[in-house]
Design an enzyme around this catalytic site. Structure first.
Site, PDB file in Angstrom:
ATOM      1  N   ASP A   1      32.083 -74.799   2.485  1.00 50.32           N
ATOM      2  CA  ASP A   1      32.417 -73.309   2.259  1.00 50.32           C
ATOM      3  C   ASP A   1      33.884 -73.466   1.543  1.00 50.32           C
ATOM      4  OD1 ASP A   1      33.483 -70.939   2.153  1.00 50.32           O
ATOM      5  OD2 ASP A   1      32.598 -70.397   3.963  1.00 50.32           O
TER       6      ASP A   1
ATOM      7  N   ASN B   1      30.890 -74.675 -10.383  1.00 48.95           N
ATOM      8  CA  ASN B   1      30.339 -73.696 -11.127  1.00 48.95           C
ATOM      9  C   ASN B   1      30.068 -72.739  -9.369  1.00 48.95           C
ATOM     10  OD1 ASN B   1      27.413 -71.783 -12.017  1.00 48.95           O
ATOM     11  ND2 ASN B   1      26.876 -72.634  -9.570  1.00 48.95           N
TER      12      ASN B   1
ATOM     13  N   TYR C   1      38.066 -60.418 -12.576  1.00 45.19           N
ATOM     14  CA  TYR C   1      37.198 -61.711 -12.625  1.00 45.19           C
ATOM     15  C   TYR C   1      37.190 -61.940 -13.735  1.00 45.19           C
ATOM     16  CZ  TYR C   1      32.326 -63.605 -13.513  1.00 45.19           C
ATOM     17  OH  TYR C   1      31.575 -64.530 -13.659  1.00 45.19           O
TER      18      TYR C   1
ATOM     19  N   LYS D   1      38.505 -66.067 -15.356  1.00 39.56           N
ATOM     20  CA  LYS D   1      37.806 -66.899 -16.207  1.00 39.56           C
ATOM     21  C   LYS D   1      38.645 -67.506 -17.312  1.00 39.56           C
ATOM     22  CE  LYS D   1      34.015 -67.110 -13.929  1.00 39.56           C
ATOM     23  NZ  LYS D   1      33.726 -68.150 -12.980  1.00 39.56           N
TER      24      LYS D   1
END
Length: 253
Positions: free
Chosen positions: A59, A86, A147, A151
């Site tokens: 995790d 990923n 988010y 990114k």
């Protein structure tokens, strides 16, 4: 044989990376939380492609588990040649309404964890050669909550690192897909048809991974799969940010 470590390998783009890399003859280290899902995938890959597949259940929001993955990447015995960052998850776009602890975990998984794994990978790849693929998103070119911000960091860092470490034989690339058919949306309780995005806007995971691996082999710092999303990214450079931010309120990528 080359060795690739893939995080978030149990489903979605991670599982597709595992399949396509195994088909190319790479041995694998599969990282995800679910031991059972990883074991099932590892057996399938060994039987189908005759490669070696290690299972590393972790995790990545638990520090001790991150340390175990870092230790595997840093190992000089059977060293890692390709790192695929990923692992990730999404949150609703309304930051002020989200639980702040969820937002902190989101930031850690999308920024801190890839940074730690990249640091470990560079320690063993410099001078020997290697590749790092960071799965980012077209959202990184558009203003849309945390988010997008995460990114954006991943894209910017990948661009810099690809230039900086090319002299050491290491390439670093941000893979920036648009809406892609995976379990990402299902884990958020969303269905593709409810995203408000027409069918033509959706990509297939196999196409995203194939194009990403091709661009990584070419040494590119950023890969945007499909012509339609290359056009979207191009438009973000000329359209007002207020307009793209309004458009970005629709869907999750």
């Amino acid at each position: 044989m080359p060795v690739a470590l893939v995080t978030g390998a149990s489903a979605g783009l991670g599982a597709e990376f595992a399949h396509q890399l195994a088909a190319r003859g790479a041995d694998l280290v599969l990282v995800a939380r679910s031991q059972e899902a990883l074991e099932t995938l590892a057996v399938e890959l060994r039987d189908s492609y005759g490669i070696s597949a290690e299972v590393l259940s972790a995790d990545l929001l638990i520090e001790d588990d991150v340390d175990r993955v870092v230790a595997r990447i840093a190992a000089t015995d059977h060293p890692i040649d390709l790192l695929v960052n990923n692992a990730g998850f999404g949150l609703p776009l309304r930051f002020a309404d989200n639980d702040i602890d969820d937002e902190v975990r989101h930031l850690r998984l999308h920024v801190e964890v890839p940074m730690r794994l990249m640091h470990a990978a560079l320690g063993v790849m410099r001078g020997r050669g290697g590749r790092i693929i960071n799965v980012a998103s077209v959202a990184g070119f558009i203003s849309r909550s945390t988010y997008s911000a995460c990114k954006q960091w991943l894209i910017g860092f990948s661009r810099w690192a690809n230039e900086e470490y090319a002299r050491d034989g290491v390439t670093v690339m941000a893979l920036c897909p648009g809406f892609t058919h995976t379990t990402f949306h299902e884990r958020m309780g969303l269905e593709p048809g409810h995203e408000g995005i027409p069918a033509v806007g959706w990509l297939q995971a196999k196409d995203v991974v194939r194009e990403g691996l091709r661009d990584a082999a070419r040494g590119r710092a950023v890969s945007v799969p499909s012509l339609r999303y290359k056009l979207v990214v191009g438009l973000t450079n000329i359209l007002p940010s207020s307009l793209t931010a309004r458009a970005a309120r629709r869907g999750r990528v």
